[in-house]
Scaffold this active site. Structure first.
Site, PDB file in Angstrom:
ATOM      1  N   TRP A   1      52.306  64.377   6.726  1.00 38.05           N
ATOM      2  CA  TRP A   1      51.504  63.340   6.078  1.00 38.05           C
ATOM      3  C   TRP A   1      50.106  63.817   5.695  1.00 38.05           C
ATOM      4  O   TRP A   1      49.431  63.165   4.902  1.00 38.05           O
ATOM      5  CB  TRP A   1      51.355  62.140   7.020  1.00 38.05           C
ATOM      6  CG  TRP A   1      50.948  62.527   8.418  1.00 38.05           C
ATOM      7  CD1 TRP A   1      51.767  62.695   9.493  1.00 38.05           C
ATOM      8  CD2 TRP A   1      49.625  62.853   8.882  1.00 38.05           C
ATOM      9  NE1 TRP A   1      51.044  63.100  10.592  1.00 38.05           N
ATOM     10  CE2 TRP A   1      49.726  63.193  10.248  1.00 38.05           C
ATOM     11  CE3 TRP A   1      48.367  62.867   8.284  1.00 38.05           C
ATOM     12  CZ2 TRP A   1      48.632  63.560  11.006  1.00 38.05           C
ATOM     13  CZ3 TRP A   1      47.262  63.236   9.039  1.00 38.05           C
ATOM     14  CH2 TRP A   1      47.397  63.577  10.391  1.00 38.05           C
TER      15      TRP A   1
ATOM     16  N   LYS B   1      62.471  64.841   2.121  1.00 35.28           N
ATOM     17  CA  LYS B   1      62.305  63.853   3.181  1.00 35.28           C
ATOM     18  C   LYS B   1      60.806  63.840   3.495  1.00 35.28           C
ATOM     19  O   LYS B   1      60.292  64.706   4.197  1.00 35.28           O
ATOM     20  CB  LYS B   1      63.145  64.237   4.410  1.00 35.28           C
ATOM     21  CG  LYS B   1      63.238  63.130   5.461  1.00 35.28           C
ATOM     22  CD  LYS B   1      62.011  63.136   6.308  1.00 35.28           C
ATOM     23  CE  LYS B   1      61.960  61.927   7.219  1.00 35.28           C
ATOM     24  NZ  LYS B   1      60.581  61.721   7.739  1.00 35.28           N
ATOM     25  N   ALA B   2      60.113  62.860   2.916  1.00 37.05           N
ATOM     26  CA  ALA B   2      58.657  62.817   3.024  1.00 37.05           C
ATOM     27  C   ALA B   2      58.225  61.989   4.230  1.00 37.05           C
ATOM     28  O   ALA B   2      59.010  61.242   4.815  1.00 37.05           O
ATOM     29  CB  ALA B   2      58.063  62.234   1.747  1.00 37.05           C
TER      30      ALA B   2
ATOM     31  N   GLY C   1      54.982  70.854   9.645  1.00 39.43           N
ATOM     32  CA  GLY C   1      54.659  69.894  10.689  1.00 39.43           C
ATOM     33  C   GLY C   1      54.281  70.615  11.967  1.00 39.43           C
ATOM     34  O   GLY C   1      53.933  71.803  11.964  1.00 39.43           O
ATOM     35  N   SER C   2      54.371  69.918  13.062  1.00 40.69           N
ATOM     36  CA  SER C   2      53.957  70.478  14.344  1.00 40.69           C
ATOM     37  C   SER C   2      54.940  71.538  14.826  1.00 40.69           C
ATOM     38  O   SER C   2      56.115  71.563  14.437  1.00 40.69           O
ATOM     39  CB  SER C   2      53.856  69.365  15.392  1.00 40.69           C
ATOM     40  OG  SER C   2      55.150  68.887  15.732  1.00 40.69           O
TER      41      SER C   2
ATOM     42  N   GLU D   1      56.430  75.975   8.340  1.00 40.76           N
ATOM     43  CA  GLU D   1      54.968  76.076   8.371  1.00 40.76           C
ATOM     44  C   GLU D   1      54.495  75.129   9.465  1.00 40.76           C
ATOM     45  O   GLU D   1      54.586  73.915   9.326  1.00 40.76           O
ATOM     46  CB  GLU D   1      54.360  75.686   7.019  1.00 40.76           C
ATOM     47  CG  GLU D   1      52.852  75.863   6.996  1.00 40.76           C
ATOM     48  CD  GLU D   1      52.211  75.286   5.744  1.00 40.76           C
ATOM     49  OE1 GLU D   1      51.534  76.037   5.042  1.00 40.76           O
ATOM     50  OE2 GLU D   1      52.402  74.085   5.475  1.00 40.76           O
TER      51      GLU D   1
ATOM     52  N   CYS E   1      46.282  72.476   9.650  1.00 41.71           N
ATOM     53  CA  CYS E   1      46.726  73.597  10.486  1.00 41.71           C
ATOM     54  C   CYS E   1      45.829  74.822  10.323  1.00 41.71           C
ATOM     55  O   CYS E   1      45.915  75.752  11.120  1.00 41.71           O
ATOM     56  CB  CYS E   1      48.170  73.948  10.181  1.00 41.71           C
ATOM     57  SG  CYS E   1      48.495  74.309   8.454  1.00 41.71           S
TER      58      CYS E   1
END
Length: 369
Positions: free
Chosen positions: A42, A66-67, A119-120, A141, A175
């Site tokens: 996000w 897939k957002a 994402g994480s 990533e 990040c």
């Protein structure tokens, strides 16, 4: 990003390799892998979606995006723009829903041949586990915990002016945001005083208000995490120089925070804060600074401020980071490949390598009949 990938699509080419037989030759020919599942976060909803979709389309693949449910409108507009530009129906699809359930179903679909995720690190490991059952090609990533080294000959003013917007401009939710500042002991007091003064001058609020520099974090859970990390550091002996608390107003706001002289065993030196918190520690020699910078499991961005060619060469060789900025930030742009190391990711986005992530190389060996 879309424009660059669109232009690069016309430059994709194979190569001819000399054959081992008389009048023979071998051709190495790139071919699209098939359907790409693109899962985005996000925090940069337009950039992340266009970077993944641009590379997938340039490679010749179709894609299912897939957002993030937290930023649905941005993803919808990106897909709408592609449709309006003439992308055929069914080439790009957009889905939302329960993140865990939708992602598992999407990655597990036999039609999907590659997965790209931002994402994480924790969720990235789950995504990698689903993809490994294929196995399916994967680009991840993931998180980061970027160090900043300000050496004895570094420009203190430049280090502050360059990194401050990157640290606080997105409320630290990036990040590649600088977090761990390691400042030579001879420059520490000057750097700390000027940095803290600059942070105290920042204004937190909604960006619909005038003069705001720092916006909200994503939700109250992130506020609670930042409160926990700050309290842990202070309990272990760190100095709280400013901030360190929730901003009392509607929404999820955390005051821009600076912690100094943070002990090595503090959680914030290992765990990505993903918020407007900066740590300032001192070092006496470059060996110590590099060791501290490399201490986390993350290895994504790093920043160094120095006038020494020797120092530059050493950090290039010894810093465990994939995206290094020397006397400047290190932006991620569409024409250059970038990917995390260790817990920060697998594979590359951007540049020709980002497109190649979604292509097979087919080897054709032929000779005259």
């Amino acid at each position: 990003t879309l424009a660059w990938n669109g232009e690069e699509a016309g430059r994709i080419e194979g190569r001819v390799i000399a054959g081992r037989m008389s009048a023979g030759q071998r051709l190495s020919m790139p071919a699209p892998v098939g359907v790409v599942a693109a899962l985005t976060a996000w925090n940069f909803p337009a950039v992340l979606a266009t970077r993944k979709l641009g590379a997938a389309l340039a490679s010749g693949c179709t894609a299912v995006l897939k957002a993030a449910e937290a930023t649905p409108a941005t993803a919808a507009e990106v897909v709408r723009a592609l449709t309006d530009a003439g992308v055929p129906r069914g080439v790009v699809s957009l889905v939302f829903g329960d993140p865990a359930a939708v992602s598992e179903q999407l990655i597990g679909a036999p039609e999907v041949r590659a997965v790209t995720f931002t994402g994480s690190t924790a969720v990235g490991r789950i995504v990698a586990g689903h993809a490994a059952k294929g196995p399916k090609r994967t680009v991840l990533e993931l998180g980061g915990h970027a160090p900043v080294i300000v050496d004895a000959d570094g420009d203190v003013g430049l280090a502050i002016s360059a990194t401050l917007p990157a640290k606080f401009g997105s409320a630290g939710q990036s990040c590649v945001a600088p977090t761990r500042y390691y400042v030579h002991e001879s420059r520490f007091d000057d750097f700390a005083a000027r940095f803290i003064e600059a942070v105290r001058a920042l204004r937190t609020g909604a960006f619909t208000e005038d003069g705001v520099n720092v916006g909200p974090v994503i939700d109250d859970g992130r506020v609670a995490a930042l409160e926990r990390l700050t309290a842990d550091a202070v309990a272990r002996g760190a100095r709280l120089c400013c901030g360190g608390r929730r901003v009392e107003r509607p929404g999820s706001f955390f005051a821009p925070t600076v912690l100094a002289d943070v002990p090595e065993d503090s959680d914030i030196l290992r765990e990505e804060p993903f918020g407007p918190v900066a740590v300032i520690n001192r070092f006496s020699d470059l060996d110590e600074a590099i060791t501290q910078a490399n201490r986390t499991d993350y290895a994504f961005a790093a920043y160094v401020f120095t006038d020494s060619l020797n120092t530059r060469q050493r950090v290039i060789e010894e810093l465990e980071a994939s995206n290094v900025g020397i006397n400047q930030m290190a932006p991620s742009l569409p024409d250059a490949p970038l990917g995390g190391m260790r817990a920060s990711g697998v594979g590359y986005e951007g540049g020709r390598d980002g497109i190649a992530a979604f292509q097979h190389l087919r080897l054709i060996s032929e000779t005259a009949a």
